[in-house]
Scaffold this motif. Structure first.
Motif, mmCIF file in Angstrom:
data_model
loop_
_atom_site.group_PDB
_atom_site.id
_atom_site.type_symbol
_atom_site.label_atom_id
_atom_site.label_comp_id
_atom_site.label_asym_id
_atom_site.label_seq_id
_atom_site.Cartn_x
_atom_site.Cartn_y
_atom_site.Cartn_z
ATOM 1 N N UNK A 43 0.831 -1.196 0.000
ATOM 2 C CA UNK A 43 0.000 0.000 0.000
ATOM 3 C C UNK A 43 0.872 1.256 0.000
ATOM 4 N N UNK A 44 0.419 2.230 -0.743
ATOM 5 C CA UNK A 44 1.029 3.563 -0.738
ATOM 6 C C UNK A 44 -0.101 4.580 -0.602
ATOM 7 N N UNK A 45 0.112 5.579 0.219
ATOM 8 C CA UNK A 45 -0.877 6.644 0.369
ATOM 9 C C UNK A 45 -0.167 7.978 0.186
ATOM 10 N N UNK A 46 -0.716 8.802 -0.689
ATOM 11 C CA UNK A 46 -0.154 10.122 -0.961
ATOM 12 C C UNK A 46 -1.028 11.171 -0.279
ATOM 13 N N UNK A 47 -0.415 11.973 0.587
ATOM 14 C CA UNK A 47 -1.092 13.097 1.223
ATOM 15 C C UNK A 47 -0.461 14.393 0.725
ATOM 16 N N UNK A 48 -1.086 15.493 1.008
ATOM 17 C CA UNK A 48 -0.578 16.774 0.527
ATOM 18 C C UNK A 48 -0.338 17.715 1.704
ATOM 19 N N UNK A 49 0.623 18.611 1.529
ATOM 20 C CA UNK A 49 0.964 19.547 2.597
ATOM 21 C C UNK A 49 1.464 20.843 1.988
ATOM 22 N N UNK A 50 1.360 21.906 2.760
ATOM 23 C CA UNK A 50 1.918 23.192 2.361
ATOM 24 C C UNK A 50 2.303 23.956 3.622
#
Length: 240
Positions: free
Chosen positions: A81-88
């Motif tokens: 499993x791979x999960x991509x989250x976003x941040x700034x």
């Protein structure tokens, strides 16, 4: 580290359930830096995510007795499993403070972290958004270099940018597993050049029966189980 056999019946990308599903589940976290005023181009983000997976797989800390090796083995012994989250902004700075590797593209930055238990994300990452990541290409991507690795996306499956980044990472990982030691070393030493492109329908049909590695999604999010999403077209793996 023992590398799973991509052709085996227990391959972690398989759609059907096996005994591996009873094992503790781990996930490879990836965080994409997406600043509101200057988001990365979609294709560059996909390519950078794929390279990030390769960098993690080949890092000395992921191999042998390295500090991340146990986590990598636990992850690869179950579903991949791979999960991509976003941040700034401050979110990105907090993510950068955690152990991991930041990989940069032309406009994209992706940080990859050692695998974590499915329900044991660090709080700095758990609070980040995972759904709804949408990116665009300001200009159509140029044609892929046929002499270089290409991760071909299905023209039949619609995915958010975050989902597509994870799928591109799967494709890169399948290619890495199937390469021999010399080809792996050459790819790593050259900085993991690759392209991510959407295949034309006729080409896609040919690619899926070519003998090249094919990602079949497990169907946890967005798309149906068993959907073919990516074909990993590395020159060293082309048949015939």
């Amino acid at each position: 580290m023992t590398t799973p056999d991509p052709s085996s019946a227990t391959h972690p990308f398989r759609p059907e359930e096996t005994a591996r599903d009873a094992a503790p589940q781990f996930v490879l976290p990836l965080v994409a830096r997406i600043e509101k005023a200057a988001p990365p181009a979609r294709t560059d983000a996909l390519e950078t995510a794929a390279r990030a997976v390769l960098v993690m797989l080949s890092d000395d800390r992921s191999l042998g007795d390295g500090e991340w090796a146990r986590a990598m083995r636990d992850w690869q012994d179950a579903r991949i499993r791979k999960v991509v989250r976003r941040a700034r902004g401050a979110e990105w700075r907090r993510a950068e403070a955690l152990p991991g590797i930041t990989v940069t593209g032309k406009s994209a930055e992706v940080r990859v972290f050692p695998p974590v238990p499915l329900d044991g994300w660090p709080k700095e990452l758990a609070r980040l958004q995972v759904s709804g990541t949408e990116l665009d290409d300001p200009e159509p991507p140029v044609a892929a270099d046929p002499s270089a690795p290409v991760l071909w996306l299905s023209p039949d499956v619609e995915m958010s940018a975050g989902k597509a980044m994870a799928q591109a990472g799967h494709g890169a990982q399948l290619a890495w597993w199937e390469l021999g030691d010399e080809d792996r070393a050459a790819w790593r030493e050259s900085g993991f050049p690759l392209a991510v492109r959407t295949a034309e329908p006729a080409r896609w049909r040919a690619l899926t029966v070519s003998g090249l590695p094919v990602v079949r999604d497990a169907g946890f999010t967005e798309i149906a189980p068993g959907s073919c999403t990516v074909v990993a077209d590395h020159p060293a793996l082309r048949r015939g």
